[in-house]
Design a protein around this motif. Structure first.
Motif, PDB file in Angstrom:
ATOM      1  N   ASN A 202      23.546  31.063   8.483  1.00 24.25           N
ATOM      2  CA  ASN A 202      24.787  31.008   7.674  1.00 24.25           C
ATOM      3  C   ASN A 202      24.237  31.324   6.305  1.00 24.25           C
ATOM      4  O   ASN A 202      23.161  31.386   5.977  1.00 24.25           O
ATOM      5  N   ALA A 203      25.337  31.377   5.374  1.00 26.22           N
ATOM      6  CA  ALA A 203      24.982  31.675   4.093  1.00 26.22           C
ATOM      7  C   ALA A 203      24.484  30.631   3.234  1.00 26.22           C
ATOM      8  O   ALA A 203      23.994  30.835   2.445  1.00 26.22           O
ATOM      9  N   ALA A 204      24.723  29.397   3.855  1.00 31.40           N
ATOM     10  CA  ALA A 204      23.869  28.201   3.187  1.00 31.40           C
ATOM     11  C   ALA A 204      22.571  28.197   3.623  1.00 31.40           C
ATOM     12  O   ALA A 204      21.783  27.302   3.362  1.00 31.40           O
ATOM     13  N   GLY A 205      22.045  28.965   4.524  1.00 21.62           N
ATOM     14  CA  GLY A 205      20.573  28.897   5.156  1.00 21.62           C
ATOM     15  C   GLY A 205      20.508  28.106   6.437  1.00 21.62           C
ATOM     16  O   GLY A 205      19.121  27.745   6.676  1.00 21.62           O
ATOM     17  N   TRP A 206      21.574  27.836   6.867  1.00 25.83           N
ATOM     18  CA  TRP A 206      21.516  27.079   8.209  1.00 25.83           C
ATOM     19  C   TRP A 206      21.106  27.787   9.278  1.00 25.83           C
ATOM     20  O   TRP A 206      21.738  28.696   9.857  1.00 25.83           O
ATOM     21  N   THR A 207      19.968  27.435   9.929  1.00 24.16           N
ATOM     22  CA  THR A 207      19.428  28.325  10.980  1.00 24.16           C
ATOM     23  C   THR A 207      19.898  27.792  12.165  1.00 24.16           C
ATOM     24  O   THR A 207      20.045  26.595  12.519  1.00 24.16           O
ATOM     25  N   GLY A 208      19.901  28.834  13.484  1.00 20.97           N
ATOM     26  CA  GLY A 208      20.570  28.678  14.664  1.00 20.97           C
ATOM     27  C   GLY A 208      19.524  29.533  15.435  1.00 20.97           C
ATOM     28  O   GLY A 208      18.425  30.091  14.939  1.00 20.97           O
ATOM     29  N   ALA A 209      19.849  29.492  16.740  1.00 23.86           N
ATOM     30  CA  ALA A 209      19.059  30.346  17.610  1.00 23.86           C
ATOM     31  C   ALA A 209      19.820  31.271  18.554  1.00 23.86           C
ATOM     32  O   ALA A 209      20.934  31.123  18.637  1.00 23.86           O
ATOM     33  N   ALA A 210      19.293  32.555  18.830  1.00 24.80           N
ATOM     34  CA  ALA A 210      20.020  33.685  19.428  1.00 24.80           C
ATOM     35  C   ALA A 210      19.793  33.360  21.060  1.00 24.80           C
ATOM     36  O   ALA A 210      18.758  33.090  21.362  1.00 24.80           O
ATOM     37  N   ILE A 211      20.873  33.399  21.711  1.00 29.98           N
ATOM     38  CA  ILE A 211      20.818  33.319  23.248  1.00 29.98           C
ATOM     39  C   ILE A 211      21.414  34.625  23.880  1.00 29.98           C
ATOM     40  O   ILE A 211      22.339  35.292  23.476  1.00 29.98           O
ATOM     41  N   LYS A 212      20.313  35.334  24.499  1.00 27.31           N
ATOM     42  CA  LYS A 212      20.422  36.443  25.106  1.00 27.31           C
ATOM     43  C   LYS A 212      20.925  36.484  26.749  1.00 27.31           C
ATOM     44  O   LYS A 212      20.455  35.939  27.336  1.00 27.31           O
ATOM     45  N   PHE A 213      21.666  37.735  26.881  1.00 32.57           N
ATOM     46  CA  PHE A 213      22.435  37.970  28.293  1.00 32.57           C
ATOM     47  C   PHE A 213      22.254  39.569  28.493  1.00 32.57           C
ATOM     48  O   PHE A 213      22.343  40.095  27.552  1.00 32.57           O
ATOM     49  N   ASN A 214      22.162  39.488  29.936  1.00 32.45           N
ATOM     50  CA  ASN A 214      22.071  41.163  30.169  1.00 32.45           C
ATOM     51  C   ASN A 214      23.604  41.506  30.357  1.00 32.45           C
ATOM     52  O   ASN A 214      24.689  40.930  30.379  1.00 32.45           O
ATOM     53  N   SER A 215      23.568  42.710  30.975  1.00 31.07           N
ATOM     54  CA  SER A 215      24.975  43.501  30.942  1.00 31.07           C
ATOM     55  C   SER A 215      25.768  42.832  32.258  1.00 31.07           C
ATOM     56  O   SER A 215      26.952  43.054  32.289  1.00 31.07           O
ATOM     57  N   ALA A 216      25.097  42.103  33.059  1.00 34.16           N
ATOM     58  CA  ALA A 216      25.744  41.549  34.072  1.00 34.16           C
ATOM     59  C   ALA A 216      26.083  39.918  33.871  1.00 34.16           C
ATOM     60  O   ALA A 216      26.585  39.259  34.721  1.00 34.16           O
ATOM     61  N   GLY A 217      25.748  39.566  32.676  1.00 34.50           N
ATOM     62  CA  GLY A 217      26.235  38.221  32.234  1.00 34.50           C
ATOM     63  C   GLY A 217      25.296  37.321  32.409  1.00 34.50           C
ATOM     64  O   GLY A 217      25.492  36.050  32.299  1.00 34.50           O
ATOM     65  N   GLY A 218      24.099  37.642  32.834  1.00 31.68           N
ATOM     66  CA  GLY A 218      22.978  36.658  33.158  1.00 31.68           C
ATOM     67  C   GLY A 218      22.021  36.305  32.211  1.00 31.68           C
ATOM     68  O   GLY A 218      21.903  37.251  31.159  1.00 31.68           O
ATOM     69  N   TYR A 219      21.569  34.987  32.122  1.00 30.18           N
ATOM     70  CA  TYR A 219      20.896  34.585  31.097  1.00 30.18           C
ATOM     71  C   TYR A 219      19.248  35.426  30.872  1.00 30.18           C
ATOM     72  O   TYR A 219      18.598  35.478  32.050  1.00 30.18           O
ATOM     73  N   VAL A 220      18.908  35.744  29.761  1.00 32.52           N
ATOM     74  CA  VAL A 220      17.538  36.463  29.472  1.00 32.52           C
ATOM     75  C   VAL A 220      16.684  35.552  28.819  1.00 32.52           C
ATOM     76  O   VAL A 220      15.579  35.408  29.241  1.00 32.52           O
ATOM     77  N   GLY A 221      17.214  34.745  27.829  1.00 35.03           N
ATOM     78  CA  GLY A 221      16.310  34.025  27.181  1.00 35.03           C
ATOM     79  C   GLY A 221      16.695  33.738  25.675  1.00 35.03           C
ATOM     80  O   GLY A 221      17.995  33.858  25.477  1.00 35.03           O
ATOM     81  N   THR A 222      16.012  33.093  25.041  1.00 34.72           N
ATOM     82  CA  THR A 222      16.340  32.877  23.624  1.00 34.72           C
ATOM     83  C   THR A 222      15.518  33.290  22.505  1.00 34.72           C
ATOM     84  O   THR A 222      14.308  33.473  22.842  1.00 34.72           O
ATOM     85  N   ASP A 223      15.813  33.242  21.184  1.00 30.73           N
ATOM     86  CA  ASP A 223      15.029  33.576  20.239  1.00 30.73           C
ATOM     87  C   ASP A 223      15.219  32.607  19.135  1.00 30.73           C
ATOM     88  O   ASP A 223      16.435  32.524  18.533  1.00 30.73           O
ATOM     89  N   PRO A 224      14.409  31.515  18.954  1.00 33.29           N
ATOM     90  CA  PRO A 224      13.081  31.533  19.380  1.00 33.29           C
ATOM     91  C   PRO A 224      13.058  31.095  20.847  1.00 33.29           C
ATOM     92  O   PRO A 224      14.082  30.423  21.269  1.00 33.29           O
ATOM     93  N   ALA A 225      11.688  31.341  21.545  1.00 38.99           N
ATOM     94  CA  ALA A 225      11.893  30.923  22.914  1.00 38.99           C
ATOM     95  C   ALA A 225      11.812  29.483  23.241  1.00 38.99           C
ATOM     96  O   ALA A 225      12.580  29.200  24.219  1.00 38.99           O
ATOM     97  N   VAL A 226      11.366  28.730  22.198  1.00 38.52           N
ATOM     98  CA  VAL A 226      11.632  27.278  22.395  1.00 38.52           C
ATOM     99  C   VAL A 226      12.469  26.645  21.087  1.00 38.52           C
ATOM    100  O   VAL A 226      11.944  26.778  20.058  1.00 38.52           O
TER     101      VAL A 226
END
Length: 453
Positions: free
Chosen positions: A262-286
């Motif tokens: 966010n604007a204050a530098g609060w970091t988070g993770a990205a959660i990735k899904f495919n077009s069928a709504g299935g889980y692909v992974g995260t960034d960072p991976a751990v």
């Protein structure tokens, strides 16, 4: 001779009356077993006597035999009240380290000041030791030990891992992660929380906030952003923010990459899904938080382990067109537990439940059987001891073989049939009166003989 016969009858009738009175007196005694007076005739003969004309010598009491048939069940609200449905006896000892065993069917047990299960006179209920899965490690009378129910369970274990599974609604409105503010519900789509523990067992609340960025039109891979807070304070990720792809033009292709912060530098993770709504992974991976103590997020007390970190794992989440739903929230930390409940299974396994959610198998109630139950020696307090006539005690587990099952929150009532005992009382009284009359007639006959001139 007739005097002795009448006296033996009076003595037998008195013994029968005493036995019946004792049964009636114990009609409400838990675990009591009724007695039956057994008699035999007295007969003496010699090789030169005429057996066809010999008169018996009266009656004698051969045994006051206890009857070990099942008593009826009385149900209670105390889990430590136990009844045996079938064969077997509870095993008790007079001391923690004593091998002087007594055996009883009275299962009114309670905790003493040290947490041991004892009966009304302080005898310790014996058990077989069990492993962490509740399996008996030994089934022998010599290895039995008293049952102790601790008030607390274990030492605190700090949380190291959190597992989350959920469905994120693919139809929700997109928001800008850079504008995320946990105090403004309009800046995030959903949130879920779980209780975690520090090294001292103190509870904290880990909250996960989910933001759906501007990438919904991308059909190859879509993203969500997860931010974390503990007790409302921001917690950054070890290694910085993850990245997510965006499609701001709506052409179905990613045209930029954003950082999950966010604007204050609060970091988070990205959660990735495919077009069928299935889980692909995260960034960072751990996904691992920074240190939670002083010098890091500073969300723990000063006495706790400040180096504690938490790894967050997503267990096959989905992105379907349905409402947000957290299907799994678990963590591996444990606080100190306080005793909340005790359960006793039909197989005698005693388990304690604690306020930290843990269930600990403590012991398995030991039972004993005998070749000849009527050979047991009564010692009072509805208890018996083994004798030469009864044979040695054979120990075993409840609900196994010849041993009955254990009913928790129940007591075995006395097996005395009060109606039958009252009938026996009348019969014994008539018997006593008849033998008294025989004695009186004999006395009259002797008086008559003495008055002959």
């Amino acid at each position: 001779m007739s005097f002795n016969i009448a006296l033996s009858g009076i003595a037998a009738a008195q013994k029968d009356l005493n036995t019946t009175a004792n049964n009636i007196a114990n009609v409400n005694t838990i675990g009591f077993k009724e007695s039956r007076t057994e008699f035999a005739d007295v007969y003496a003969n010699s090789i030169f006597a005429n057996g066809k004309t010999t008169v018996g010598g009266g009656v004698t009491t051969t045994q006051v035999a206890q009857q070990f048939h099942q008593g009826s069940m009385q149900f209670t609200n105390n889990a430590l009240d136990m009844a045996i449905n079938g064969g077997g006896f509870f095993i008790t000892s007079s001391g923690v380290d004593s091998q002087d065993f007594s055996f009883t069917r009275a299962g009114a047990f309670k905790r003493n000041q040290d947490g041991f299960l004892v009966d009304s006179v302080g005898n310790y209920l014996q058990s077989f030791p069990v492993d962490k899965d509740g399996n008996s490690t030994s089934v022998s009378l010599t290895t039995t030990k008293p049952i102790q129910v601790p008030d607390t369970a274990g030492s605190p274990i700090k949380t190291g891992n959190v597992d989350i599974s959920m469905n994120l609604d693919s139809t929700q409105e997109a928001k800008d992660p850079a504008l995320f503010d946990p105090n403004d519900s309009d800046t995030f789509n959903n949130s879920t929380a779980i209780t975690i523990y520090d090294s001292l067992g103190e509870a904290h609340t880990l909250t996960t906030y989910f933001v759906r960025p501007q990438d919904a039109a991308y059909t190859g891979e879509s993203n969500w952003v997860a931010f974390y807070a503990i007790d409302g304070k921001p917690v950054n990720l070890d290694g910085g923010a993850g990245s997510y792809q965006t499609d701001t033009t709506g052409d179905g292709l990613p045209d930029s990459t954003g950082l999950a912060q966010n604007a204050a530098g609060w970091t988070g993770a990205a959660i990735k899904f495919n077009s069928a709504g299935g889980y692909v992974g995260t960034d960072p991976a751990v996904i691992k938080t920074e240190a939670l103590g002083v010098g890091g997020a500073d969300v723990l007390g000063p006495a706790a382990d400040g180096a504690q970190t938490i790894t967050i794992k997503f267990d096959n989440p989905t992105q379907f067109s349905e409402k947000f739903n957290a299907t799994k929230l678990s963590q591996d930390g444990v606080t100190v537990g306080r005793l909340t409940n005790v359960e006793v299974g039909a197989d005698g396994l005693i388990s304690a439940q604690y306020s930290n959610g843990s269930t600990v198998p403590l012991a398995r109630v030991a039972l004993a059987n005998f070749s000849n139950e009527q050979g047991l020696t009564q010692v009072g307090n509805t208890s018996w001891k083994a004798s030469l006539a009864s044979g040695n005690a054979l120990a075993g587990e409840a609900n196994n073989g010849t041993f009955g099952s254990i009913r928790s929150s129940a007591l075995e009532q006395s097996n005395v049939d009060l109606t039958a005992e009252l009938v026996d009382l009348i019969s014994a009284q008539r018997n006593f009166q008849a033998n008294s009359r025989t004695l009186e007639v004999n006395n009259t006959l002797q008086q008559t003989i003495l008055q002959i001139r």
